[in-house]
Scaffold this motif. Structure first.
Motif, PDB file in Angstrom:
ATOM      1  N   PHE A 185       0.818  -1.206   0.000  1.00  0.00           N
ATOM      2  CA  PHE A 185       0.000   0.000   0.000  1.00  0.00           C
ATOM      3  C   PHE A 185       0.859   1.268   0.000  1.00  0.00           C
ATOM      4  CE2 PHE A 185      -2.664  -3.376   1.688  1.00  0.00           C
ATOM      5  CZ  PHE A 185      -3.769  -3.253   0.854  1.00  0.00           C
ATOM      6  N   SER A 212      -0.128   1.215   5.735  1.00  0.00           N
ATOM      7  CA  SER A 212      -0.997   1.834   4.747  1.00  0.00           C
ATOM      8  C   SER A 212      -1.173   3.283   5.181  1.00  0.00           C
ATOM      9  CB  SER A 212      -2.337   1.098   4.666  1.00  0.00           C
ATOM     10  OG  SER A 212      -2.929   1.007   5.949  1.00  0.00           O
ATOM     11  N   VAL A 225      -8.644   0.674   3.662  1.00  0.00           N
ATOM     12  CA  VAL A 225      -8.263  -0.380   2.713  1.00  0.00           C
ATOM     13  C   VAL A 225      -8.921  -1.714   3.081  1.00  0.00           C
ATOM     14  CG1 VAL A 225      -6.070   0.671   2.039  1.00  0.00           C
ATOM     15  CG2 VAL A 225      -6.129  -0.861   4.014  1.00  0.00           C
ATOM     16  N   LYS A 257      -9.746  -4.349   0.546  1.00  0.00           N
ATOM     17  CA  LYS A 257      -8.664  -5.106  -0.086  1.00  0.00           C
ATOM     18  C   LYS A 257      -8.294  -6.369   0.708  1.00  0.00           C
ATOM     19  CE  LYS A 257      -8.124  -1.742  -3.099  1.00  0.00           C
ATOM     20  NZ  LYS A 257      -8.930  -0.682  -2.501  1.00  0.00           N
ATOM     21  N   LEU A 288      -6.400 -10.154  -0.331  1.00  0.00           N
ATOM     22  CA  LEU A 288      -5.217 -10.770   0.259  1.00  0.00           C
ATOM     23  C   LEU A 288      -5.542 -12.119   0.887  1.00  0.00           C
ATOM     24  CD1 LEU A 288      -3.441  -7.667   1.844  1.00  0.00           C
ATOM     25  CD2 LEU A 288      -3.221  -8.637  -0.448  1.00  0.00           C
ATOM     26  N   THR A 339      -5.436  -4.768  -5.748  1.00  0.00           N
ATOM     27  CA  THR A 339      -5.358  -3.872  -4.587  1.00  0.00           C
ATOM     28  C   THR A 339      -5.383  -2.406  -5.019  1.00  0.00           C
ATOM     29  OG1 THR A 339      -2.938  -4.178  -4.584  1.00  0.00           O
ATOM     30  CG2 THR A 339      -4.226  -5.485  -3.017  1.00  0.00           C
TER      31      THR A 339
END
Length: 298
Positions: free
Chosen positions: A171, A215, A226, A229, A233, A293
């Protein structure tokens, strides 16, 4: 554990960063460092300012009795309260103090922590000469420098700069994005660091990735900005049999000449993240993780 060459020395591809261990008890710090050692990590990153020197003290206690030749110790200097200082006196005294706190006899690598705009190259050169000739520092590097700052420093010193420690993570991919989107009219094309990734690869400098789990708002698994996302992952973690956090480590580990620095003090989390070392993302999956992402492949 995979290996990487830093100059003439071969070390673990994954490094352990000791910044936070000074905030723990001595026994907790020892547990973290020894967990890293047990996993095959033999490169340890320190700095004189980490917890006002306590991190180096705790690290030294944790590795006391360990064969000195089996571990590689890096420290950094140059940051003082409110300003940066690359004077000869400060570089030398900082390195000497780090060695004393750790009790290690010498540093395998000494890095200048952040660029000093008031750099006087002759001062840095004299400091490096003194430390090297006395056997206190064997190699040198920088941290958070751009290519032109490195070239300026190289004009004065007689030693190769082996590493550049920079923020890099799933990130925080600016150095990747700008190379992917050269000459395009989008935000990803912004080159904020002077092409530091290809510059480092061209010059044989290892990029040590600090903050790989960061991040915009801290540690990414807890960052709500985030959160969408995390499912991405999780998906890739299941495919490779590792945690979603380890996917982020595997992502940067796949890039040539990059050494991820693990910074957690939790032994179980160290183990989980280190599991990325056994993974090599295939090219298609690496690009898929990048785009899924939120990044652009034109």
């Amino acid at each position: 554990m995979k290996q990487i060459k830093i100059g003439s020395i071969t070390v673990s591809k994954t490094a352990y960063g000791c910044m936070r261990i000074g905030n723990k008890t001595a026994s907790e710090a020892e547990s973290a460092v020894k967990t890293a050692l047990e996993l095959g990590i033999n490169f340890f990153d320190n700095a004189d300012i980490y917890c006002d020197g306590k991190s180096e003290e705790f690290f030294g206690k944790a590795v006391k009795g360990t064969d000195r030749d089996s571990i590689f110790i890096q420290s950094k200097c140059g940051i003082r309260p409110g300003y940066y200082d690359f004077s000869k006196e400060h570089i030398i005294s900082s390195a000497e103090a780090s060695i004393k706190r750790i009790g290690c006899g010498y540093l395998d690598v000494l890095c200048l922590h952040r660029p000093d705009v008031l750099l006087e190259g002759e001062e840095v050169a004299a400091a490096f000469d003194s430390l090297f000739s006395r056997g206190l520092v064997r190699n040198f590097g920088v941290s958070n420098f751009n290519p032109m700052q490195i070239e300026l420093l190289k004009r004065y010193i007689d030693y190769p700069l082996l590493v550049n420690q920079l923020q890099l993570g799933l990130f925080h991919t600016g150095m990747i994005d700008s190379g992917m989107c050269v000459n395009m009219e989008n935000s990803f094309a912004r080159d904020l660091d002077g092409g530091v990734l290809p510059y480092s690869q061209l010059n044989g400098m290892v990029i040590q990735a600090w903050g790989p789990m960061r991040s915009a708002n801290g540690y990414f698994p807890q960052d709500k900005t985030v959160s969408d996302k995390m499912a991405v992952l999780e998906k890739w973690g299941k495919k490779y049999g590792i945690s979603k956090e380890a996917v982020a480590i595997a992502f940067i580990d796949r890039i040539k000449n990059v050494q991820p620095i693990l910074g957690t003090t939790n032994p179980e989390r160290i183990k989980a993240l280190a599991a990325a070392d056994g993974i090599e993302l295939c090219r298609r999956d690496w690009y898929a993780i990048y785009t899924e992402t939120g990044k652009l492949v034109p």
